[in-house]
Write a protein that holds these residues in place. Structure first.
Motif, mmCIF file in Angstrom:
data_model
loop_
_atom_site.group_PDB
_atom_site.id
_atom_site.type_symbol
_atom_site.label_atom_id
_atom_site.label_comp_id
_atom_site.label_asym_id
_atom_site.label_seq_id
_atom_site.Cartn_x
_atom_site.Cartn_y
_atom_site.Cartn_z
ATOM 1 N N VAL A 45 0.828 -1.559 -0.388
ATOM 2 C CA VAL A 45 -0.287 0.060 -0.285
ATOM 3 C C VAL A 45 1.125 0.955 0.082
ATOM 4 N N GLY A 46 0.294 2.241 -0.526
ATOM 5 C CA GLY A 46 1.566 3.561 -0.596
ATOM 6 C C GLY A 46 1.120 3.686 0.863
ATOM 7 N N TYR A 47 1.786 5.097 1.484
ATOM 8 C CA TYR A 47 2.449 5.532 2.884
ATOM 9 C C TYR A 47 1.065 6.557 3.444
ATOM 10 N N LEU A 48 0.321 7.102 2.443
ATOM 11 C CA LEU A 48 -0.759 8.040 2.789
ATOM 12 C C LEU A 48 -1.502 7.067 3.571
ATOM 13 N N GLU A 49 -1.969 6.163 2.047
ATOM 14 C CA GLU A 49 -3.772 4.768 2.803
ATOM 15 C C GLU A 49 -2.396 3.952 4.048
ATOM 16 N N PHE A 50 -1.168 4.161 4.133
ATOM 17 C CA PHE A 50 -1.247 3.443 5.675
ATOM 18 C C PHE A 50 -0.832 3.953 6.578
ATOM 19 N N VAL A 51 -0.790 5.274 6.761
ATOM 20 C CA VAL A 51 -0.597 6.430 7.590
ATOM 21 C C VAL A 51 -2.969 7.492 7.888
ATOM 22 N N SER A 52 -3.212 6.580 6.666
ATOM 23 C CA SER A 52 -5.104 6.625 7.641
ATOM 24 C C SER A 52 -5.272 5.535 7.574
ATOM 25 N N SER A 53 -4.865 4.982 8.173
ATOM 26 C CA SER A 53 -5.048 3.084 8.441
ATOM 27 C C SER A 53 -5.364 2.614 10.094
ATOM 28 N N SER A 54 -6.132 2.179 9.748
ATOM 29 C CA SER A 54 -6.442 1.700 11.208
ATOM 30 C C SER A 54 -4.977 0.953 11.812
ATOM 31 N N ALA A 55 -4.615 0.180 10.884
ATOM 32 C CA ALA A 55 -3.458 -0.805 11.261
ATOM 33 C C ALA A 55 -1.842 0.360 11.742
#
Lengths: 225, 37
Positions: A45-55
């Motif tokens: 996944v992309g960085y922005l997708e990761f930092v806006s994820s529950s993970a």
């Protein structure tokens, strides 16, 4: 600006290291998350997708809740419990919420005291306990955030393994939730206990967290002299 | 602005800065999982 930084250096310094640590956590977490995804045959996944994820957010929340719990308990415990010799504590015999005179409230408020300290009734009660109320509220909301984020993460994992999803009520009694919770709590309680006990005999010259170097071990705090 | 007024304004700035970080952080951390992300 120079005067602002000098007068607020403690806040500015901690703000700086907070932002750097959070950024570092997001980068390391992003790399780790993508390693995990690719090792399971999932697309990265992309960085922005990761930092806006529950993970990512569940890891932030679980640390927030334990820190705010630590301060909540420490503030509460230091009203009622003392540790002889510790600068973090009042002197034995000083336990309790103190009288109005020493707390500068109501009739004993100074002209420059906060207005809610001068006021009586509910406003004075709220202001008298405002630090504990805010720390406790942030703790509970962070813990709620951890439970909600953890639920999303574990259900994503369950979906990958073909396991049925958990409800929130099931998750908050699960091993994953309490493992995340208690591993943080134990370290906070250890650190507070060590700080209280070590500061009886150890000193840091110049720090407000320490007794003056030459103060005898049995004296708790200069303020209560 | 005199020294005392500047000092008071600075205290207010740092108070609301930290409070803002906490409020925004909590909002994001609670709202994001509720959207299923």
């Amino acid at each position: 600006m120079k005067g602002f930084v000098r007068d607020n250096a403690l806040s500015v310094a901690f703000l700086t290291i907070f932002v750097l640590a959070l950024a570092g956590q997001s980068i390391a977490g992003y790399a780790y998350n993508n390693e995990e995804l690719t090792s399971h045959g999932q697309p990265a996944v992309g960085y922005l997708e990761f930092v806006s994820s529950s993970a990512f957010l569940v890891d932030v929340a679980e640390n927030w809740q334990s820190e705010f719990l630590q301060f909540f308990l420490f503030i509460f415990a230091t009203i009622w419990f003392v540790q002889k010799g510790s600068p973090e504590s009042k002197r034995p015999g000083d336990e309790g919420v103190d009288d109005d005179r020493s707390q500068l409230v109501g009739a004993y408020a100074r002209p420059d005291s906060p207005s809610w300290a001068r006021a009586g009734g509910a406003r004075q009660w709220v202001y008298s306990n405002s630090l504990l109320l805010v720390m406790g509220t942030v703790f509970l909301l962070s813990w709620l955030a951890q439970s909600l984020g953890g639920l999303v993460v574990i259900n994503e994992d369950n979906a990958l393994h073909g396991t049925p999803p958990l409800s929130w009520a099931e998750y908050i009694v699960s091993a994953d939730f309490w493992n995340r919770t208690l591993q943080n709590w134990q370290s906070e309680f250890l650190a507070v206990g060590c700080m209280v006990a070590f500061s009886i005999y150890l000193r840091q010259r110049g720090s407000s967290e320490s007794k003056p170097v030459g103060l005898p071990h049995h004296e708790s705090a200069q303020e209560s002299e | 602005m005199d020294d005392e007024a500047t000092g008071t304004a600075g205290m207010r700035v740092v108070f609301w800065l930290w409070m803002g970080i906490v409020i925004v952080g909590l909002t994001v951390m609670i709202a994001t999982p509720l959207t299923g992300r």
